[in-house]
Design a protein around this motif. Structure first.
Motif, PDB file in Angstrom:
ATOM      1  N   PRO A 184       0.834  -1.202   0.000  1.00 53.88           N
ATOM      2  CA  PRO A 184       0.000   0.000   0.000  1.00 53.88           C
ATOM      3  C   PRO A 184       0.869   1.253   0.000  1.00 53.88           C
ATOM      4  O   PRO A 184       1.950   1.275   0.595  1.00 53.88           O
ATOM      5  N   ALA A 185       0.394   2.291  -0.669  1.00 49.66           N
ATOM      6  CA  ALA A 185       1.178   3.522  -0.825  1.00 49.66           C
ATOM      7  C   ALA A 185       0.327   4.756  -0.577  1.00 49.66           C
ATOM      8  O   ALA A 185       0.376   5.725  -1.332  1.00 49.66           O
ATOM      9  N   GLY A 186      -0.504   4.706   0.469  1.00 48.92           N
ATOM     10  CA  GLY A 186      -1.286   5.870   0.853  1.00 48.92           C
ATOM     11  C   GLY A 186      -2.258   6.313  -0.219  1.00 48.92           C
ATOM     12  O   GLY A 186      -3.030   5.508  -0.756  1.00 48.92           O
ATOM     13  N   GLY A 207      -3.688  -1.039  -7.613  1.00 50.04           N
ATOM     14  CA  GLY A 207      -5.080  -0.722  -7.307  1.00 50.04           C
ATOM     15  C   GLY A 207      -5.213   0.751  -6.998  1.00 50.04           C
ATOM     16  O   GLY A 207      -4.399   1.320  -6.254  1.00 50.04           O
ATOM     17  N   ASN A 208      -6.218   1.382  -7.579  1.00 44.98           N
ATOM     18  CA  ASN A 208      -6.415   2.826  -7.436  1.00 44.98           C
ATOM     19  C   ASN A 208      -7.452   3.110  -6.368  1.00 44.98           C
ATOM     20  O   ASN A 208      -8.577   2.618  -6.442  1.00 44.98           O
ATOM     21  N   PRO A 209      -7.115   3.945  -5.351  1.00 50.77           N
ATOM     22  CA  PRO A 209      -8.064   4.199  -4.272  1.00 50.77           C
ATOM     23  C   PRO A 209      -9.069   5.304  -4.538  1.00 50.77           C
ATOM     24  O   PRO A 209      -9.901   5.604  -3.681  1.00 50.77           O
ATOM     25  N   GLY A 210      -9.006   5.948  -5.696  1.00 52.31           N
ATOM     26  CA  GLY A 210      -9.876   7.098  -5.921  1.00 52.31           C
ATOM     27  C   GLY A 210      -9.436   8.240  -5.021  1.00 52.31           C
ATOM     28  O   GLY A 210      -8.293   8.673  -5.066  1.00 52.31           O
ATOM     29  N   ASN A 211     -10.322   8.696  -4.140  1.00 55.52           N
ATOM     30  CA  ASN A 211      -9.956   9.777  -3.235  1.00 55.52           C
ATOM     31  C   ASN A 211      -9.666   9.259  -1.831  1.00 55.52           C
ATOM     32  O   ASN A 211      -9.780   9.984  -0.845  1.00 55.52           O
ATOM     33  N   ASP A 212      -9.287   8.017  -1.721  1.00 57.98           N
ATOM     34  CA  ASP A 212      -9.028   7.401  -0.423  1.00 57.98           C
ATOM     35  C   ASP A 212      -7.518   7.291  -0.178  1.00 57.98           C
ATOM     36  O   ASP A 212      -6.702   7.648  -1.034  1.00 57.98           O
ATOM     37  N   GLY A 221      -7.275 -16.151   0.615  1.00 56.54           N
ATOM     38  CA  GLY A 221      -7.675 -16.727  -0.660  1.00 56.54           C
ATOM     39  C   GLY A 221      -7.369 -15.786  -1.796  1.00 56.54           C
ATOM     40  O   GLY A 221      -6.224 -15.350  -1.969  1.00 56.54           O
ATOM     41  N   THR A 222      -8.374 -15.417  -2.544  1.00 60.76           N
ATOM     42  CA  THR A 222      -8.193 -14.481  -3.660  1.00 60.76           C
ATOM     43  C   THR A 222      -8.771 -13.110  -3.348  1.00 60.76           C
ATOM     44  O   THR A 222      -9.002 -12.306  -4.258  1.00 60.76           O
ATOM     45  N   THR A 223      -9.002 -12.851  -2.067  1.00 58.18           N
ATOM     46  CA  THR A 223      -9.527 -11.545  -1.663  1.00 58.18           C
ATOM     47  C   THR A 223      -8.450 -10.749  -0.939  1.00 58.18           C
ATOM     48  O   THR A 223      -7.806 -11.245  -0.008  1.00 58.18           O
ATOM     49  N   LEU A 224      -8.248  -9.528  -1.400  1.00 60.04           N
ATOM     50  CA  LEU A 224      -7.312  -8.610  -0.756  1.00 60.04           C
ATOM     51  C   LEU A 224      -8.118  -7.616   0.074  1.00 60.04           C
ATOM     52  O   LEU A 224      -8.989  -6.916  -0.453  1.00 60.04           O
ATOM     53  N   PHE A 225      -7.837  -7.584   1.374  1.00 59.76           N
ATOM     54  CA  PHE A 225      -8.451  -6.599   2.262  1.00 59.76           C
ATOM     55  C   PHE A 225      -7.490  -5.419   2.376  1.00 59.76           C
ATOM     56  O   PHE A 225      -6.292  -5.608   2.593  1.00 59.76           O
ATOM     57  N   VAL A 226      -8.004  -4.221   2.232  1.00 57.51           N
ATOM     58  CA  VAL A 226      -7.175  -3.022   2.260  1.00 57.51           C
ATOM     59  C   VAL A 226      -7.675  -2.091   3.354  1.00 57.51           C
ATOM     60  O   VAL A 226      -8.862  -1.759   3.412  1.00 57.51           O
ATOM     61  N   ALA A 227      -6.761  -1.694   4.242  1.00 59.96           N
ATOM     62  CA  ALA A 227      -7.084  -0.723   5.287  1.00 59.96           C
ATOM     63  C   ALA A 227      -7.228   0.653   4.643  1.00 59.96           C
ATOM     64  O   ALA A 227      -6.331   1.126   3.951  1.00 59.96           O
ATOM     65  N   SER A 228      -8.361   1.277   4.909  1.00 64.54           N
ATOM     66  CA  SER A 228      -8.716   2.529   4.244  1.00 64.54           C
ATOM     67  C   SER A 228      -8.872   3.648   5.271  1.00 64.54           C
ATOM     68  O   SER A 228      -9.435   3.452   6.339  1.00 64.54           O
ATOM     69  N   GLN A 229      -8.361   4.820   4.909  1.00 62.75           N
ATOM     70  CA  GLN A 229      -8.471   5.964   5.803  1.00 62.75           C
ATOM     71  C   GLN A 229      -9.885   6.519   5.866  1.00 62.75           C
ATOM     72  O   GLN A 229     -10.310   7.044   6.890  1.00 62.75           O
TER      73      GLN A 229
END
Length: 480
Positions: A184-186, A207-212, A221-229
């Protein structure tokens, strides 16, 4: 209370909300207004006027925080990430000030005035902050120039196999799963690297976070969980890691999440803001996380900075780094009703690693602050957590992340790089290898106290994966 510096082009009130002084003097952060008559100013002649320095500010109200000064470099001198607007470095004077305009149109000045130097790379003095010339905050500071530890070269017992810069942004963390590293890169989202052959690792997707803002990742498995601000948790399908497919962001609860951990069919998310809680999800079906509980660690006072910053679950125990509340151990036998079993409150805790070494269940806790260090805890009896050991290098460099593998602990030690410790005798952790990843000349250095190696992962494939805030993804291999 210890605080982080929060500085950007629009948010400049960094250390506190109240004023230390209501004086009507409107020029109290200028050098002439600072009383240095009791100082040993002649000692300032020896101070090195170049390089990157870490500083620790202690305010008169008992609070404070750590930051950085950059006295030289291509981008010019900076203090706390702000461009220096006034600089006086002479034989008896060390004075740096930065002026910024806040969102209310006020001029805010941050000022550091040296008082004495115990060595060319050690400095003490006065800190002040003024708003439109009136004193707002004041205290003292200690500073240390960042250099390699005495007697160390670039590395010992570890070799760098591959280095991969990020195309944008700065690495925040990483996880390695199924031959791929997710970084992850903020605000730049996350990047995916194929590490099936570490020596030939390459970036393959993003992966693009949009405005996050993305801060941590975990895979099941095949799911990536991403911590979001902003949304707490975002989900991606990574069946094809080179083309991550965004699934959705959880709108409820929409909180800031900074750390994730998966244990079996449970996902734990540390959320320091706005409430100070640990979210517990059932991820039996990974693409459909079900919120099981919003766990508020018993006794913690989030309004006082006692908030979860890192989580790790082992079996039916949940370990949480709660910043100034320390490390807590909770029973999660019934995930919907966690119960606090005990805690250790010796200093700040930013990250935690837990495992069995020999026949002992140990937790390794580290702070992210001036004079923070590694603490070794015996957590076999959670109601009576005992400190059994510690490891220190120097007060001006702290720790960001830990990974335990067997009887070795891998430490992401910011400007002190990668440290490998033998913890087979937990009372006396012993450094057996290191790699100094921090280089003063790298882009982005000297902006923050939190620079350098900031994550480490040891997936068991014979390599050590880490990220550096400037250098990106680094892959190491231990050597005989």
């Amino acid at each position: 209370m210890r605080r982080f510096f929060l500085l950007s082009s629009t948010l400049v009130l960094a250390l506190g909300c109240g004023k230390d002084d209501d004086s009507k003097n409107k020029a109290e952060c200028h050098l002439a207004a600072i009383n240095l008559s009791a100082c040993q100013r002649s000692s300032l002649a020896a101070v090195q006027s170049t390089g990157v320095w870490n500083v620790n500010v202690e305010l008169n109200d008992g609070s404070g925080s750590a930051g950085a000064l950059k006295l030289s470099g291509g981008s010019g001198a900076q203090i706390l990430g702000l461009s220096v607007t006034e600089r006086q470095l002479t034989e008896d004077t060390f004075y740096l000030a930065a002026d910024v305009v806040d969102t209310y149109g006020r001029t805010v000045r941050y000022a550091f005035a040296g008082c004495e130097a115990s060595a060319p790379t050690k400095l003490e003095g006065t800190f002040r902050r003024c708003v439109d010339g009136a004193l707002d905050l004041q205290g003292t500071f200690k500073g240390a120039r960042l250099e390699r530890n005495a007697g160390e070269g670039e590395s010992s017992g570890v070799e760098l196999v591959k280095e991969l810069a990020l195309p944008r942004g700065a690495a925040r963390d990483l996880t390695v799963s199924g031959g791929y590293a997710y970084v992850p890169a903020g605000p730049e989202g996350f990047f995916v690297f194929d590490v099936t052959n570490p020596a030939e690792a390459r970036r393959v997707g993003e992966g693009n976070p949009g405005n996050d803002v993305y801060t941590d990742v975990a895979v099941k498995g095949t799911t990536l969980f991403v911590a979001s601000q902003k949304n707490g948790l975002a989900l991606y399908n990574v069946a094809n890691p080179a083309a991550p497919a965004f699934l959705r962001a959880l709108a409820d609860p929409a909180v800031e999440v900074v750390s994730l951990a998966v244990e079996g069919n449970l996902l734990f998310a540390a959320s320091p803001a706005p409430n100070g809680e640990v979210l517990i999800f059932d991820v039996t079906t990974p693409v459909q996380p079900k919120l099981v509980d919003r766990y508020f660690v018993e006794g913690a006072q989030p309004q006082g900075g006692e908030v979860p910053m890192d989580v790790m679950a082992v079996g039916n125990r949940l370990y949480v780094s709660n910043w100034t509340y320390g490390v807590t151990v909770s029973d999660i036998t019934t995930p919907s009703t966690p119960k606090l079993l005990g805690r250790f409150s010796g200093g700040t805790s930013r990250t935690v690693a837990v495992g069995t070494v020999g026949d002992r269940t140990l937790a390794f806790s580290a702070g992210e602050d001036w004079d923070a260090h590694l603490t070794v805890l015996d957590v076999a009896s959670p109601a009576n957590v005992l400190q059994v050991g510690e490891f220190r290098i120097r007060p001006e460099v702290s720790i960001r992340a830990l990974a335990l593998s067997g009887a070795k602990l891998y430490v992401a030690h910011y400007q002190d790089g990668l440290r490998v410790l033998d913890v087979s005798n937990p009372s006396v952790p012993r450094q057996v290898a290191y790699y100094n990843t921090w280089r003063e000349t790298d882009a982005g250095r000297g902006i923050s106290f939190f620079e350098g190696l900031n994550s480490v992962n040891v997936p068991g494939d014979g390599y050590v994966y880490a990220t550096d805030s400037s250098r990106g993804l680094l892959i190491f291999r231990e050597t005989p």
